[in-house]
Design a protein around this motif. Structure first.
Motif, mmCIF file in Angstrom:
data_model
loop_
_atom_site.group_PDB
_atom_site.id
_atom_site.type_symbol
_atom_site.label_atom_id
_atom_site.label_comp_id
_atom_site.label_asym_id
_atom_site.label_seq_id
_atom_site.Cartn_x
_atom_site.Cartn_y
_atom_site.Cartn_z
ATOM 1 N N ASP A 1 -4.289 -5.154 -5.824
ATOM 2 C CA ASP A 1 -5.049 -5.562 -7.007
ATOM 3 C C ASP A 1 -4.435 -5.002 -8.280
ATOM 4 O O ASP A 1 -4.378 -5.680 -9.316
ATOM 5 N N ALA B 1 -4.123 3.596 -9.018
ATOM 6 C CA ALA B 1 -5.040 2.619 -8.426
ATOM 7 C C ALA B 1 -6.245 3.319 -7.812
ATOM 8 O O ALA B 1 -7.383 2.854 -7.939
ATOM 9 N N LEU B 2 -5.998 4.458 -7.143
ATOM 10 C CA LEU B 2 -7.083 5.178 -6.500
ATOM 11 C C LEU B 2 -8.060 5.753 -7.518
ATOM 12 O O LEU B 2 -9.274 5.746 -7.303
ATOM 13 N N ALA C 1 -3.750 3.872 -0.154
ATOM 14 C CA ALA C 1 -4.203 3.266 -1.403
ATOM 15 C C ALA C 1 -3.631 1.867 -1.500
ATOM 16 O O ALA C 1 -2.423 1.695 -1.616
ATOM 17 N N ASP C 2 -4.487 0.868 -1.434
ATOM 18 C CA ASP C 2 -4.051 -0.517 -1.551
ATOM 19 C C ASP C 2 -3.767 -0.796 -3.022
ATOM 20 O O ASP C 2 -4.649 -0.673 -3.862
ATOM 21 N N ARG D 1 -14.844 3.481 -9.886
ATOM 22 C CA ARG D 1 -15.391 2.143 -10.139
ATOM 23 C C ARG D 1 -15.081 1.662 -11.549
ATOM 24 O O ARG D 1 -15.917 1.080 -12.242
ATOM 25 N N ARG E 1 -10.270 2.882 -8.633
ATOM 26 C CA ARG E 1 -11.189 2.428 -7.593
ATOM 27 C C ARG E 1 -12.243 3.487 -7.283
ATOM 28 O O ARG E 1 -13.432 3.181 -7.127
ATOM 29 N N SER E 2 -11.827 4.773 -7.226
ATOM 30 C CA SER E 2 -12.764 5.839 -6.871
ATOM 31 C C SER E 2 -13.873 5.980 -7.905
ATOM 32 O O SER E 2 -14.996 6.366 -7.577
ATOM 33 N N SER F 1 0.856 -1.185 0.000
ATOM 34 C CA SER F 1 0.000 0.000 0.000
ATOM 35 C C SER F 1 0.883 1.223 0.000
ATOM 36 O O SER F 1 2.048 1.172 0.379
ATOM 37 N N LEU G 1 -9.774 -2.433 -12.994
ATOM 38 C CA LEU G 1 -8.337 -2.350 -13.217
ATOM 39 C C LEU G 1 -7.927 -3.095 -14.481
ATOM 40 O O LEU G 1 -6.862 -2.838 -15.051
#
Length: 778
Positions: A578, A652-653, A574-575, A659, A656-657, A558, A662
């Motif tokens: 994935d 990544a964020l 932020a993980d 939707r 994810r933010s 992260s 990836l």
């Protein structure tokens, strides 16, 4: 005089071998247009007049609206029909219609075309080219008369008041503007002082595009020459390619890509020679700093010279006239920007009076050998801004930068710049700024140059090889790594510089094919392995950074949230696990189904941005560029830099933010006319790169693709004739109602090619063949 009714014959033309008459017999035009699959026209005539007529007619059938709009531009009438603040239709560097109109009216008012037409060849056009242009205009106008503006098949301009007949002057202006494309025509706003449009969003500077390989007998399995043409030109507007074959039996037989509104093939082949081009990094203009005297005058060698004044009037939609005054100098137009009480700047353009390019392309099309092609280039010296890569049946590969480059020696550039302090008047302008107050800084002249002020053939970078030459808009020095080119004037470009990822991947693709390390079979190129190599969709930056990226993923699961302006909203963390898994599974190919290709692009685009506000831009490369190792450096990913970790977290964020999966693929994220388009960007190191109109949106889509591989051609020259595969990425017709509006685009999307039909037998064997014979009078 009204033209005679069009005559149509539904039959194949029987080729006739006869000398071309000095003028069309009886003042008439005649040509046969045979269309094969994908609507590709093959135009045959007995003379240049008829060939131009048939070509102009065929082109108008497919793309009349695009050329009609461009004629409005060339005449400086866009403000009248579309409003002064709307954006012009220049696909390379659009400006407001008012800036466009003032610029083009100033060119017309200068009389440069009229003066060139009064000159004999090679400075003025040849008789053959004049007849082609006149015939092209007559063919276009014939189609328009027969069809009628109100009945045009393209809804884009059907019934529009701005559509009408064109003139030869329009076409000469178009040829001149093409030659000025990367020089004067790129600085309309700086020349006129008019900026802004209804759409004031910042626009990226167009990236110079194109890949080109000429493969010699040592690189091919068959021992003959091969060419790969992959120009990266705009996908909309007048700078699109049109695919055509032009034939005068016994005189001319050329097939390839022809830019809209030009009667010649720019990239193509005949039975014995093939050639292509890439945009050169050489300077094609300079800027002169003028020492101002009283009023509108400047000094040269201590004596005052008055600036010229050109009054330009542009008609607006309400019929009123907008007046503008432009200033000129002995060097060229005085820029409206950058002026102070002490200094002004003038643009000196090597292509300011160049109409020779079209004659050079016509002579190259007639060449029966590489020697004859080189003789054509020496005769006309008209290539405006491109390298030339060519080969012939004998299997010799040839490279040259024969473009028009101001004759400024390295010593002169240093001496004249030293006495001309101050920055360039145009931000980002990459050219010498020379001292205009002394005649010692005027351009020099070579004895072998057709016109004064430019370097002649003896000073131009060139290389002939038995294996290969290649260029992907890098400078000339790495044309073939086994024989680096050095020692030429710096006006042609620097040597020992970073190749950039796209040229590097191209050279690596050649090296792997010649060694057989690419998995495509025995070493050496065949037509089939050449096609397969180009279809690889490799992403070089991912290949060079992958191992370090995976190491980063193992050690940093992260990363901190973003806090930099313009990035995603900050968060507790932020993980990236994935994202790492997605990139770890991706094969590094920007194919339609490349799950990870878009994620990599978004990560790579964020690399180099400072981790915190106020921090400098950083290089993400672990191993910096080494001029002693240009093919292998830079390399690696600087995973200890917090900016690298931040970039991965931000990417990544963002996904994810919003939707966004990836695993988003190029086929899902980018398209043209609703057709998914493979490929990735210039910076990522993608060979046949694409560019979209902006960044990835929150819905996981890029704006439509607007630039990239355009007319792709792979040709093998054999003793039995050429074997050729092509694909016109955006298809033959800009008319949305045409069956050939997106048919080749769909083919390109799935990696397909068109098998070219070159000989009369191949053309006649096409089950889709349609034939018309068109006639008209002068």
């Amino acid at each position: 005089m009204k033209l005679r009714p069009l005559m149509i014959t539904l039959a194949l033309l029987t080729p006739a071998v006869s000398p071309v008459p000095a003028a069309a017999a009886g003042g008439s035009y005649s040509a046969t247009i045979r269309r094969t699959e994908y609507g590709i026209p093959h135009v045959t005539a007995k003379d240049y007049d008829g060939l131009g007529f048939g070509y102009g007619y065929a082109f108008a059938q497919d793309n009349l609206c695009t050329l009609a709009s461009w004629v409005v531009t060339l005449r400086g009438e866009r403000s009248r029909y579309f409003g002064p603040k709307a954006e012009s239709d220049d696909p390379v560097r659009p400006v407001s219609n008012l800036a466009s109109d003032v610029y083009h009216k100033s060119v017309a008012g200068s009389g440069v075309v009229r003066r060139l037409l009064a000159r004999p060849a090679p400075v003025g056009p040849s008789d053959e080219l004049r007849r082609l242009v006149d015939g092209y205009v007559a063919g276009y106008n014939r189609y328009l008369e027969d069809t009628g503006v109100a009945n045009l098949p393209d809804p884009t301009c059907r019934g529009r008041a701005w559509v009408g007949p064109i003139t030869a002057t329009d076409m000469w202006n178009n040829l001149l503007d093409l030659d000025r494309m990367t020089s004067s025509s790129s600085f309309k706003d700086a020349i006129t002082g008019i900026a802004g449009s209804e759409d004031d969003r910042p626009r990226p500077k167009p990236a110079a595009g194109s890949n080109a390989w000429a493969l010699g007998g040592q690189a091919t399995r068959g021992g003959g020459g091969m060419v790969l043409a992959d120009p990266h030109f705009p996908w909309r507007g007048i700078r699109r390619f049109y695919q055509v074959q032009l034939t005068i039996p016994g005189v001319l037989d050329v097939s390839g890509g022809s830019l809209y509104g030009t009667p010649v093939v720019q990239i193509g082949h005949n039975a014995k020679v093939a050639w292509t081009h890439t945009v050169s990094h050489a300077q094609h203009f300079t800027v002169y700093r003028l020492k101002r005297a009283d009023g509108h005058s400047y000094t040269v060698d201590g004596r005052a010279e008055p600036m010229g004044r050109q009054e330009v009037e542009v008609t607006l939609p309400d019929g009123t006239v907008s007046g503008h005054t432009l200033l000129t100098s002995r060097y060229g137009p005085v820029l409206a920007v950058g002026q102070t009480d002490e200094a002004a700047y003038a643009l000196a353009d090597a292509n300011a009076a160049n109409l020779r390019a079209a004659d050079e392309w016509l002579a190259m099309a007639r060449a029966g050998s590489l020697d004859e092609l080189r003789a054509a280039q020496r005769t006309y010296q008209g290539m405006p801004f491109v390298h030339t890569l060519a080969t012939d049946v004998s299997g010799t590969a040839y490279f040259a930068d024969t473009s028009l480059v101001p004759h400024v020696s390295d010593a002169q550039a240093k001496r004249c710049a030293a006495s001309s302090p101050g920055p360039s008047p145009v931000p980002g302008l990459d050219a010498y700024v020379l001292d205009g107050s002394t005649s010692a800084c005027l351009w020099g002249r070579d004895g072998d140059a057709v016109v004064p002020g430019v370097f002649g053939p003896g000073n131009q970078p060139r290389l002939a090889r038995a294996d290969y030459v290649a260029n992907s808009n890098n400078t000339y020095w790495m044309t073939n790594p086994a024989k680096p080119l050095t020692g030429y004037p710096k006006a042609y470009g620097e040597t020992g510089t970073d190749l950039e990822p796209r040229p590097r991947v191209g050279l690596d693709m050649i090296a792997q094919r010649l060694s057989g390390a690419d998995g495509l079979g025995a070493p050496g190129f065949t037509l089939e392995t050449l096609q397969a190599t180009v279809r690889g969709k490799r992403n070089l930056t991912f290949e060079l950074m992958r191992d370090d990226l995976l190491k980063l993923c193992r050690t940093h699961r992260s990363s901190p949230g973003s806090s930099s302006p313009g990035r995603s909203s900050p968060g507790p963390g932020a993980d990236v696990r994935d994202a790492c898994r997605t990139l770890g599974k991706w094969d590094g190919r920007a194919t339609l189904d490349g799950a990870g290709a878009v994620l990599w692009r978004e990560f790579f685009a964020r690399l180099g941005r400072p981790a915190k506000p106020g921090e400098p831009v950083f290089s993400p490369w672990r191993v910096p560029f080494d001029p002693e190792r240009p093919l292998t450096t830079p390399s690696g990913l600087k995973i200890d830099d917090p900016g690298v970790r931040q970039a991965l977290a931000d990417a990544a964020l963002f996904f994810r933010s919003n939707r966004i999966p990836l695993t988003l693929t190029p086929g899902q994220a980018q398209s043209y006319s609703s057709i998914p388009i493979p490929g990735c960007t210039e910076g990522e190191g993608c060979f046949d790169r694409v560019r979209t109109g902006g960044p990835l949106s929150t819905d996981g889509r890029y704006p439509e693709v607007n630039t990239g591989s355009s007319f792709m051609m792979a040709v093998e020259l054999t003793k039995d004739g050429p074997r050729t595969r092509t694909v016109l990425t955006y298809s033959l017709s800009a008319n949305p109602a045409s069956p050939h509006h997106t048919d080749q685009t769909a083919l390109f999307s799935r990696g397909g090619w068109v098998t070219e039909r070159f000989t009369p037998a191949e053309i006649a064997a096409d089950p889709h063949l349609g034939t018309v014979t068109v006639h008209g009078r002068h």
